[in-house]
Design a protein around this motif. Structure first.
Motif, PDB file in Angstrom:
ATOM      1  N   PRO A 181       0.096   7.275  -4.332  1.00  0.00           N
ATOM      2  CA  PRO A 181      -0.243   8.308  -5.609  1.00  0.00           C
ATOM      3  C   PRO A 181      -0.075   9.590  -5.442  1.00  0.00           C
ATOM      4  CG  PRO A 181      -2.360   7.665  -4.152  1.00  0.00           C
ATOM      5  CD  PRO A 181      -1.149   6.913  -3.599  1.00  0.00           C
ATOM      6  N   PHE A 182       0.363  10.344  -4.483  1.00  0.00           N
ATOM      7  CA  PHE A 182       0.517  11.531  -4.438  1.00  0.00           C
ATOM      8  C   PHE A 182       2.162  11.974  -4.517  1.00  0.00           C
ATOM      9  CE2 PHE A 182      -3.278  11.927  -1.830  1.00  0.00           C
ATOM     10  CZ  PHE A 182      -4.320  11.702  -2.742  1.00  0.00           C
ATOM     11  N   ASP A 183       2.905  10.857  -4.324  1.00  0.00           N
ATOM     12  CA  ASP A 183       4.414  10.907  -4.217  1.00  0.00           C
ATOM     13  C   ASP A 183       5.109   9.599  -4.752  1.00  0.00           C
ATOM     14  OD1 ASP A 183       7.079  11.259  -3.789  1.00  0.00           O
ATOM     15  OD2 ASP A 183       6.936  12.001  -1.677  1.00  0.00           O
ATOM     16  N   PRO A 184       5.638   9.519  -5.935  1.00  0.00           N
ATOM     17  CA  PRO A 184       6.222   8.414  -6.528  1.00  0.00           C
ATOM     18  C   PRO A 184       7.421   7.656  -5.705  1.00  0.00           C
ATOM     19  CG  PRO A 184       6.209  10.181  -8.015  1.00  0.00           C
ATOM     20  CD  PRO A 184       5.232  10.617  -6.927  1.00  0.00           C
ATOM     21  N   ASN A 185       7.874   8.649  -4.832  1.00  0.00           N
ATOM     22  CA  ASN A 185       8.926   8.266  -4.061  1.00  0.00           C
ATOM     23  C   ASN A 185       8.612   7.558  -2.741  1.00  0.00           C
ATOM     24  OD1 ASN A 185      11.074   9.300  -6.228  1.00  0.00           O
ATOM     25  ND2 ASN A 185      10.454  11.299  -5.538  1.00  0.00           N
ATOM     26  N   ARG A 186       7.588   7.501  -2.563  1.00  0.00           N
ATOM     27  CA  ARG A 186       6.791   6.681  -1.265  1.00  0.00           C
ATOM     28  C   ARG A 186       6.137   5.585  -1.617  1.00  0.00           C
ATOM     29  NH1 ARG A 186       3.808  11.318   1.430  1.00  0.00           N
ATOM     30  NH2 ARG A 186       3.783   9.836   3.241  1.00  0.00           N
ATOM     31  N   ALA A 187       5.866   4.852  -0.669  1.00  0.00           N
ATOM     32  CA  ALA A 187       4.963   3.717  -0.654  1.00  0.00           C
ATOM     33  C   ALA A 187       4.207   3.787   0.564  1.00  0.00           C
ATOM     34  CB  ALA A 187       5.680   2.553  -0.709  1.00  0.00           C
ATOM     35  N   ILE A 188       2.680   3.222   0.382  1.00  0.00           N
ATOM     36  CA  ILE A 188       2.002   3.358   1.481  1.00  0.00           C
ATOM     37  C   ILE A 188       1.773   1.864   2.105  1.00  0.00           C
ATOM     38  CG2 ILE A 188       0.413   4.887   0.452  1.00  0.00           C
ATOM     39  CD1 ILE A 188      -1.637   2.650   0.004  1.00  0.00           C
ATOM     40  N   GLY A 189       2.827   1.059   1.400  1.00  0.00           N
ATOM     41  CA  GLY A 189       2.537  -0.244   2.098  1.00  0.00           C
ATOM     42  C   GLY A 189       3.633  -1.464   1.094  1.00  0.00           C
ATOM     43  N   VAL A 190       3.618  -2.614   1.478  1.00  0.00           N
ATOM     44  CA  VAL A 190       4.338  -3.636   0.777  1.00  0.00           C
ATOM     45  C   VAL A 190       3.693  -4.739   0.669  1.00  0.00           C
ATOM     46  CG1 VAL A 190       6.534  -4.966   0.606  1.00  0.00           C
ATOM     47  CG2 VAL A 190       6.538  -2.624   1.380  1.00  0.00           C
ATOM     48  N   TRP A 191       3.495  -5.511  -0.383  1.00  0.00           N
ATOM     49  CA  TRP A 191       2.515  -6.744  -0.483  1.00  0.00           C
ATOM     50  C   TRP A 191       3.561  -7.863  -0.974  1.00  0.00           C
ATOM     51  CZ3 TRP A 191      -3.115  -5.718  -1.945  1.00  0.00           C
ATOM     52  CH2 TRP A 191      -3.735  -7.006  -1.628  1.00  0.00           C
ATOM     53  N   THR A 192       3.530  -8.958  -0.254  1.00  0.00           N
ATOM     54  CA  THR A 192       4.418 -10.068  -0.720  1.00  0.00           C
ATOM     55  C   THR A 192       3.328 -11.021  -1.661  1.00  0.00           C
ATOM     56  OG1 THR A 192       5.734 -10.187   1.174  1.00  0.00           O
ATOM     57  CG2 THR A 192       5.882 -12.197   0.063  1.00  0.00           C
ATOM     58  N   VAL A 193       3.710 -11.147  -2.833  1.00  0.00           N
ATOM     59  CA  VAL A 193       2.740 -12.067  -3.825  1.00  0.00           C
ATOM     60  C   VAL A 193       3.472 -13.397  -4.161  1.00  0.00           C
ATOM     61  CG1 VAL A 193       1.733 -11.806  -6.042  1.00  0.00           C
ATOM     62  CG2 VAL A 193       1.733  -9.608  -4.588  1.00  0.00           C
ATOM     63  N   THR A 194       2.789 -14.383  -4.161  1.00  0.00           N
ATOM     64  CA  THR A 194       3.083 -15.656  -4.384  1.00  0.00           C
ATOM     65  C   THR A 194       2.361 -16.361  -5.003  1.00  0.00           C
ATOM     66  OG1 THR A 194       4.348 -15.680  -1.813  1.00  0.00           O
ATOM     67  CG2 THR A 194       4.324 -17.995  -3.339  1.00  0.00           C
ATOM     68  N   ASP A 195       2.818 -16.776  -6.256  1.00  0.00           N
ATOM     69  CA  ASP A 195       1.855 -17.510  -7.332  1.00  0.00           C
ATOM     70  C   ASP A 195       0.475 -16.814  -7.401  1.00  0.00           C
ATOM     71  OD1 ASP A 195       3.735 -19.313  -8.242  1.00  0.00           O
ATOM     72  OD2 ASP A 195       3.418 -20.571  -6.471  1.00  0.00           O
ATOM     73  N   ALA A 196       0.479 -15.639  -7.799  1.00  0.00           N
ATOM     74  CA  ALA A 196      -0.688 -14.577  -7.804  1.00  0.00           C
ATOM     75  C   ALA A 196      -0.368 -13.566  -8.659  1.00  0.00           C
ATOM     76  CB  ALA A 196      -1.166 -14.418  -6.498  1.00  0.00           C
ATOM     77  N   ALA A 197      -1.553 -12.800  -9.074  1.00  0.00           N
ATOM     78  CA  ALA A 197      -1.459 -11.519  -9.607  1.00  0.00           C
ATOM     79  C   ALA A 197      -1.870 -10.379  -8.952  1.00  0.00           C
ATOM     80  CB  ALA A 197      -2.322 -11.796 -10.866  1.00  0.00           C
ATOM     81  N   LEU A 198      -1.207  -9.216  -8.951  1.00  0.00           N
ATOM     82  CA  LEU A 198      -1.285  -8.011  -8.471  1.00  0.00           C
ATOM     83  C   LEU A 198      -1.676  -6.936  -9.555  1.00  0.00           C
ATOM     84  CD1 LEU A 198       0.106  -6.229  -5.400  1.00  0.00           C
ATOM     85  CD2 LEU A 198       0.010  -4.867  -7.474  1.00  0.00           C
ATOM     86  N   CYS A 199      -2.789  -6.302  -9.185  1.00  0.00           N
ATOM     87  CA  CYS A 199      -2.908  -5.395 -10.279  1.00  0.00           C
ATOM     88  C   CYS A 199      -3.444  -3.891  -9.396  1.00  0.00           C
ATOM     89  CB  CYS A 199      -4.242  -5.652 -11.149  1.00  0.00           C
ATOM     90  SG  CYS A 199      -3.893  -6.798 -12.376  1.00  0.00           S
TER      91      CYS A 199
END
Length: 291
Positions: A181-199
């Motif tokens: 949230p402080f730097d849109p060029n970075r990520a704090i993690g990765v989430w693999t989503v399968t047959d689901a929703a992420l918000c």
């Protein structure tokens, strides 16, 4: 994959499908979005929401009324009233109004007795007193579910509906970066989503002025300060959206546990928390949080 990009409800959307969506399917999707926007937008003078705010008292209930207010009731209980569907006037008082003036006049709390003021029966939505409904805490998630269901009626195979941070994945797995949230060029993690929703929800989105943003505590009308970003994965986007909102407050983690929703959140001091057994790969480790 074929990708259809368009703008809707003030945000860019992408729909990915195994084969291009036919014209009839695109028209059907546009119809679903237009119907939802016409029913629930507080930015439109012709919506039932606007009519109730002007003092109409009672309007024909939109099709989603029962599901939306049942979800709000659960959110309100879990957060001790911090989440409230009558928070529209609170948002307007801070400048997030129909004209996007972003001119704040000061915090205004939402009616704490909202369930005594809102009635849904006989196909009518009634307010005991004029008030401005805002379904932003769960509305986009609900719309993602509706769009995904409509797309599935027209095409077979994999489907991804991405409404700028709220998305549904059907038929495949997708690795999704959790934007810092402080730097849109970075990520704090990765989430693999399968047959689901992420918000996701973050205070750097729809932010203006001096520390003003769209995530408010309805009890005070003030923007939240302790949490800066949240992510939730559930079977439906509406539930994921609901938990992404609830996680800004005490009680959000407990409701997520009751609903079987996994989550990650980042605090304003940079610490990161996540639910026990969370499937996300978090780069900035702190600790999981028991409900």
């Amino acid at each position: 994959m074929s990708v259809w990009r368009f703008e809707a409800i003030g945000a860019p959307w992408e729909i990915e499908t195994s084969a291009p969506l036919p014209t009839a399917a695109r028209s059907a999707v546009e119809g679903v979005i237009a119907e939802f926007d016409a029913a629930w937008s507080r930015f439109r003078d012709d919506s039932p929401v606007a009519a109730l705010a002007r003092g109409a008292g009672s309007v024909p209930a939109p099709p989603d009324t029962a599901d939306l207010f049942a979800t709000y009731s659960a959110l309100s209980d879990a957060t001790d009233g911090a989440v409230n569907p009558l928070v529209g006037a609170s948002l307007e008082s801070l400048g997030y109004d129909a004209s996007y003036s972003f001119a704040a006049s000061g915090p205004v709390s939402a009616p704490g007795d909202w369930r005594d003021r809102v009635r849904f029966d006989g196909g009518r939505l009634t307010l005991a007193e004029p008030a401005l409904i805002d379904v932003g805490a769960i509305g986009k998630g609900r719309l993602v579910d509706l769009v995904a269901a409509m797309v599935a009626q027209h095409v077979r195979g994999d489907v991804i509906v991405d409404a700028s941070g709220d998305l549904a994945v059907r038929g495949r797995s997708v690795r999704i970066g959790l934007e810092h949230p402080f730097d849109p060029n970075r990520a704090i993690g990765v989430w693999t989503v399968t047959d689901a929703a992420l918000c996701a929800s973050a205070t750097n989105r729809r932010a203006w002025g001096d520390g003003l943003h769209h995530v408010l505590d309805a009890r005070t009308g003030e923007p939240v300060r302790a949490v800066t970003a949240t992510w939730a994965v559930a079977q439906t986007a509406m539930r994921a959206d609901a938990i992404a909102t609830a996680l800004f407050f005490d009680g959000g983690a407990r409701l997520a546990h009751e609903w079987g929703v996994q989550w990650v959140r980042m605090l304003t001091d940079g610490r990161v928390e996540w639910s026990p057994g969370c499937g996300a790969e978090v780069f900035r480790t702190t600790a999981s949080v028991e409900p």
